[in-house]
Design a protein around this motif. Structure first.
Motif, PDB file in Angstrom:
ATOM      1  N   UNK A   1       9.308  24.498  14.519  1.00  0.00           N
ATOM      2  CA  UNK A   1       9.918  23.707  13.163  1.00  0.00           C
ATOM      3  C   UNK A   1       9.318  22.000  13.605  1.00  0.00           C
ATOM      4  N   UNK A   2      10.606  21.371  14.457  1.00  0.00           N
ATOM      5  CA  UNK A   2       9.768  20.053  15.402  1.00  0.00           C
ATOM      6  C   UNK A   2       8.826  20.640  15.814  1.00  0.00           C
ATOM      7  N   UNK A   3       7.307  21.002  16.518  1.00  0.00           N
ATOM      8  CA  UNK A   3       6.742  20.767  17.082  1.00  0.00           C
ATOM      9  C   UNK A   3       5.891  20.089  15.683  1.00  0.00           C
ATOM     10  N   UNK A   4       5.716  20.917  14.541  1.00  0.00           N
ATOM     11  CA  UNK A   4       4.860  20.876  13.779  1.00  0.00           C
ATOM     12  C   UNK A   4       4.927  19.510  12.510  1.00  0.00           C
ATOM     13  N   UNK A   5       6.188  19.705  12.921  1.00  0.00           N
ATOM     14  CA  UNK A   5       7.012  17.888  12.018  1.00  0.00           C
ATOM     15  C   UNK A   5       6.034  16.774  12.791  1.00  0.00           C
TER      16      UNK A   5
ATOM     17  N   UNK B   1       2.838  29.754  19.942  1.00  0.00           N
ATOM     18  CA  UNK B   1       3.500  30.553  22.026  1.00  0.00           C
ATOM     19  C   UNK B   1       3.028  29.286  22.791  1.00  0.00           C
ATOM     20  N   UNK B   2       1.330  28.831  22.064  1.00  0.00           N
ATOM     21  CA  UNK B   2       0.680  28.397  23.530  1.00  0.00           C
ATOM     22  C   UNK B   2       0.956  27.218  23.966  1.00  0.00           C
ATOM     23  N   UNK B   3       1.160  26.511  22.738  1.00  0.00           N
ATOM     24  CA  UNK B   3       1.420  24.601  22.846  1.00  0.00           C
ATOM     25  C   UNK B   3       2.607  24.552  23.332  1.00  0.00           C
ATOM     26  N   UNK B   4       3.566  25.873  23.131  1.00  0.00           N
ATOM     27  CA  UNK B   4       4.641  25.268  23.997  1.00  0.00           C
ATOM     28  C   UNK B   4       5.301  25.917  25.401  1.00  0.00           C
ATOM     29  N   UNK B   5       3.986  26.919  25.123  1.00  0.00           N
ATOM     30  CA  UNK B   5       3.891  26.988  26.829  1.00  0.00           C
ATOM     31  C   UNK B   5       3.448  26.240  27.441  1.00  0.00           C
ATOM     32  N   UNK B   6       2.619  25.332  27.138  1.00  0.00           N
ATOM     33  CA  UNK B   6       1.633  23.979  27.776  1.00  0.00           C
ATOM     34  C   UNK B   6       2.980  23.033  27.632  1.00  0.00           C
ATOM     35  N   UNK B   7       3.907  23.315  26.504  1.00  0.00           N
ATOM     36  CA  UNK B   7       4.687  21.904  26.740  1.00  0.00           C
ATOM     37  C   UNK B   7       5.527  22.064  28.256  1.00  0.00           C
ATOM     38  N   UNK B   8       6.096  23.788  27.997  1.00  0.00           N
ATOM     39  CA  UNK B   8       7.153  23.525  29.028  1.00  0.00           C
ATOM     40  C   UNK B   8       6.147  23.856  30.754  1.00  0.00           C
TER      41      UNK B   8
ATOM     42  N   UNK C   1       1.495  18.931  11.037  1.00  0.00           N
ATOM     43  CA  UNK C   1       0.471  20.578   9.829  1.00  0.00           C
ATOM     44  C   UNK C   1       1.247  21.985  10.584  1.00  0.00           C
ATOM     45  N   UNK C   2       1.404  22.921   9.704  1.00  0.00           N
ATOM     46  CA  UNK C   2       1.400  23.688  10.519  1.00  0.00           C
ATOM     47  C   UNK C   2       0.812  24.816  11.338  1.00  0.00           C
ATOM     48  N   UNK C   3       1.242  25.317  12.025  1.00  0.00           N
ATOM     49  CA  UNK C   3       0.848  26.689  12.990  1.00  0.00           C
ATOM     50  C   UNK C   3       1.113  27.457  13.062  1.00  0.00           C
ATOM     51  N   UNK C   4      -0.206  28.280  13.329  1.00  0.00           N
ATOM     52  CA  UNK C   4       0.634  30.223  13.959  1.00  0.00           C
ATOM     53  C   UNK C   4       1.379  29.868  14.715  1.00  0.00           C
ATOM     54  N   UNK C   5       1.579  31.568  14.558  1.00  0.00           N
ATOM     55  CA  UNK C   5       2.998  31.832  15.738  1.00  0.00           C
ATOM     56  C   UNK C   5       2.360  31.916  17.200  1.00  0.00           C
TER      57      UNK C   5
END
Length: 129
Positions: free
Chosen positions: A4-8, A20-27, A12-16
């Motif tokens: 939800x934070x990421x989409x905000x 997951x890929x974006x969050x991995x990149x973020x980490x 825009x909305x994103x798929x799961x």
């Protein structure tokens, strides 16, 4: 960061799967804050270079997990061998790998009898608080 934070932040909305890929990149990005990461992600989400680097990092992470599992198995085997053969050379190798304190913790957990010098080392550890 939640989906939800990421989409905000990207608007825009994103798929799961995309999250997951974006969050991995973020980490993987280290100290980059959420807002800066998301702003940059919006600009470069379709980058072939970033995708290739992500795929490589993901494969390396998987390989690292396998190697760590193998290392743990090897440590357990060496602890068993050091005990079975009363071999201080093997024990010293395990000390190098995990340290004396962790070696003693694992040996006690396995129910092995401590050698005289190990009992003395454990006593010293316990006295240090």
């Amino acid at each position: 960061m939640t989906q939800k934070e990421f989409e905000e932040r990207i608007g825009r909305k994103v798929t799961g799967d995309e999250f997951e890929v974006a969050n991995d990149l973020y980490m993987m990005s280290g100290e980059l804050d959420k807002d800066r990461f998301c702003a940059d992600y919006k600009k470069h989400k379709d980058s072939e270079i970033i995708k290739a680097l992500y795929d490589k990092a993901d494969a390396q992470s998987d390989r690292l997990h396998v190697l760590n599992s193998e290392r743990e198995e090897t440590i357990d085997l060496l602890i068993n061998m050091a005990d079975e053969y009363s071999d201080s050379t093997i024990r010293q190798q395990v000390y190098k790998m995990i340290g004396e304190r962790e070696y003693l913790r694992r040996k006690i957990n396995k129910g092995y009898e401590l050698w005289k010098d190990e009992r003395e080392a454990l006593n010293e550890i316990l006295l240090k608080k």
